[in-house]
Design a protein around this motif. Structure first.
Motif, short mmCIF file in Angstrom:
data_model
loop_
_atom_site.label_atom_id
_atom_site.label_comp_id
_atom_site.label_asym_id
_atom_site.label_seq_id
_atom_site.Cartn_x
_atom_site.Cartn_y
_atom_site.Cartn_z
N LEU A 2 0.97 -1.12 -0.01
CA LEU A 2 -0.09 0.02 0.01
C LEU A 2 0.82 1.18 -0.04
CD1 LEU A 2 -3.01 1.16 0.27
CD2 LEU A 2 -2.31 1.21 2.90
N ARG A 3 0.65 2.23 -0.73
CA ARG A 3 1.17 3.49 -0.80
C ARG A 3 0.29 4.38 -1.19
NH1 ARG A 3 4.94 2.54 -4.76
NH2 ARG A 3 6.67 2.02 -3.35
N ASP A 22 -3.68 16.41 4.66
CA ASP A 22 -3.00 17.37 4.10
C ASP A 22 -1.64 16.78 3.49
OD1 ASP A 22 -1.76 19.74 3.08
OD2 ASP A 22 -1.72 20.62 5.21
N SER A 23 -1.51 16.41 2.32
CA SER A 23 -0.07 15.99 1.71
C SER A 23 0.46 14.83 2.32
CB SER A 23 0.83 17.10 1.62
OG SER A 23 0.23 18.10 0.99
N VAL A 24 -0.27 13.81 2.64
CA VAL A 24 0.08 12.61 3.53
C VAL A 24 0.69 11.60 2.72
CG1 VAL A 24 -1.24 10.58 4.81
CG2 VAL A 24 -1.95 12.73 5.20
N ASP A 25 1.68 10.94 3.22
CA ASP A 25 2.56 10.09 2.34
C ASP A 25 2.45 8.77 3.41
OD1 ASP A 25 3.25 11.53 0.16
OD2 ASP A 25 4.78 12.61 1.51
N LEU A 26 2.22 7.72 2.89
CA LEU A 26 2.41 6.46 3.93
C LEU A 26 2.61 5.19 2.99
CD1 LEU A 26 1.44 5.03 6.50
CD2 LEU A 26 -0.80 4.99 5.60
N SER A 61 -2.20 10.40 -5.03
CA SER A 61 -2.37 8.87 -5.28
C SER A 61 -2.41 7.71 -4.11
CB SER A 61 -1.41 8.54 -6.51
OG SER A 61 -0.35 8.09 -5.93
N VAL A 62 -3.47 6.88 -4.34
CA VAL A 62 -3.34 5.65 -3.76
C VAL A 62 -3.11 4.35 -4.58
CG1 VAL A 62 -4.73 4.24 -2.01
CG2 VAL A 62 -4.99 6.72 -2.09
N GLU A 63 -2.13 3.65 -4.29
CA GLU A 63 -1.58 2.46 -4.99
C GLU A 63 -1.72 1.22 -3.93
OE1 GLU A 63 2.11 2.81 -7.19
OE2 GLU A 63 1.78 4.80 -7.44
N LEU A 64 -2.50 0.22 -4.57
CA LEU A 64 -2.65 -1.09 -3.99
C LEU A 64 -1.75 -1.92 -4.87
CD1 LEU A 64 -3.62 -2.83 -1.51
CD2 LEU A 64 -5.80 -3.15 -3.13
N ASP A 65 -0.70 -2.56 -4.33
CA ASP A 65 0.09 -3.59 -5.00
C ASP A 65 0.28 -2.94 -6.50
OD1 ASP A 65 1.18 -5.99 -5.35
OD2 ASP A 65 -0.40 -7.04 -5.92
N GLY A 66 0.65 -2.07 -6.53
CA GLY A 66 1.03 -1.32 -7.83
C GLY A 66 -0.05 -0.66 -8.67
N GLN A 67 -1.29 -0.72 -7.99
CA GLN A 67 -2.30 -0.32 -9.08
C GLN A 67 -2.81 0.94 -8.36
OE1 GLN A 67 -4.84 -4.19 -9.43
NE2 GLN A 67 -5.05 -3.11 -11.46
N ARG A 68 -3.10 2.06 -9.26
CA ARG A 68 -3.37 3.31 -8.83
C ARG A 68 -5.14 3.28 -8.73
NH1 ARG A 68 -0.92 9.00 -10.20
NH2 ARG A 68 -2.75 10.25 -9.43
N LEU A 69 -5.62 3.60 -7.55
CA LEU A 69 -6.85 3.10 -7.54
C LEU A 69 -7.90 4.39 -8.22
CD1 LEU A 69 -7.39 2.22 -3.81
CD2 LEU A 69 -6.84 0.88 -5.73
N SER A 70 -7.32 5.34 -8.48
CA SER A 70 -8.03 6.49 -9.07
C SER A 70 -8.23 6.22 -10.67
CB SER A 70 -7.44 7.95 -8.85
OG SER A 70 -6.12 8.04 -9.26
#
Length: 221
Positions: A2-3, A22-26, A61-70
């Motif tokens: 998860l990214r 606000d500009s969250v990275d995880l 962006s939200v990526e799950l296992d390399g796939q961008r959800l948007s």
């Protein structure tokens, strides 16, 4: 696994726009456990919903296992959740008309991963073996929460997202459920992101972060 990169989310209020993230990275790696802490209204559940693709960020962006959800359609995001995610909420969301076994296997059947041996193992580990034919209303609160956790793990997801999973339980039962959750996560090998305001729930997780004023901070900051 998860990214989240540069995530921003704002909601309209009578007082004007409220920026909850606000500009969250995880980042969360496969097999890792992370507790996301914060006060009520700090945006923890919003972040969890974004991670699950239940909502989309204003930016980032939200990526799950390399796939961008948007980049996925809503049906595609739903399919991704069905096959790769397990979701556990404070409210159990069990189906009253289904038995314990049928509630447990519901998500696995939807994902085409109904494994009888894994189901039997989960029932035993959850302390629900012998209760297969009972219905949710016949279970205690702790049993219902264990069943909800088992249902999320039945399809063998790659990532489990849990929102205050012991919030409706007393302390002793909550400790039992939390210990079981950790054991099952270790057995299944999936990553775990827990949203909680409880230091007790956060303590056994591999990492802990605090959400405050829309930003992620190390505990104590």
């Amino acid at each position: 696994m998860l990214r989240l990169s540069g995530i921003t989310k704002t909601y309209p209020t009578p007082q004007g726009p409220l920026r909850v993230l606000d500009s969250v990275d995880l980042e969360l790696a496969a097999g890792e456990s992370l507790a996301l802490m914060g006060e009520s209204g700090s945006g923890k559940s919003t972040l969890l919903h974004l991670a699950a693709g239940l909502d989309l960020p204003d930016s980032g962006s939200v990526e799950l296992d390399g796939q961008r959800l948007s980049a996925l359609s809503e049906p595609a995001r739903a399919s991704l959740r069905r096959h790769r995610l397990g979701l556990v909420f404070q409210q159990f969301h069990l189906v009253p008309s289904l038995s314990v076994r049928d509630n447990l296997t519901l998500q696995a059947r939807l994902a085409g991963r109904d494994d009888r041996a894994w189901t039997d193992h989960l029932l035993a580990r959850l302390g629900l073996d012998g209760l297969d034919d009972r219905y949710p209303e016949q279970l205690s609160g702790g049993q219902q929460q264990r069943l909800a956790i088992g249902r999320a793990l039945a399809p063998r997801p790659q990532l489990l997202l849990a929102d205050e999973p012991t919030g409706n339980l007393d302390e002793a039962v909550a400790d039992q459920v939390l210990a079981l959750l950790q054991t099952l996560i270790d057995e299944s090998g999936c990553a775990l992101l827990v949203v909680t305001h409880s230091t007790r729930v956060a303590a056994p997780m591999g990492r802990r972060l605090r959400l405050a004023r829309g930003r992620l901070l190390e505990p104590g900051r």
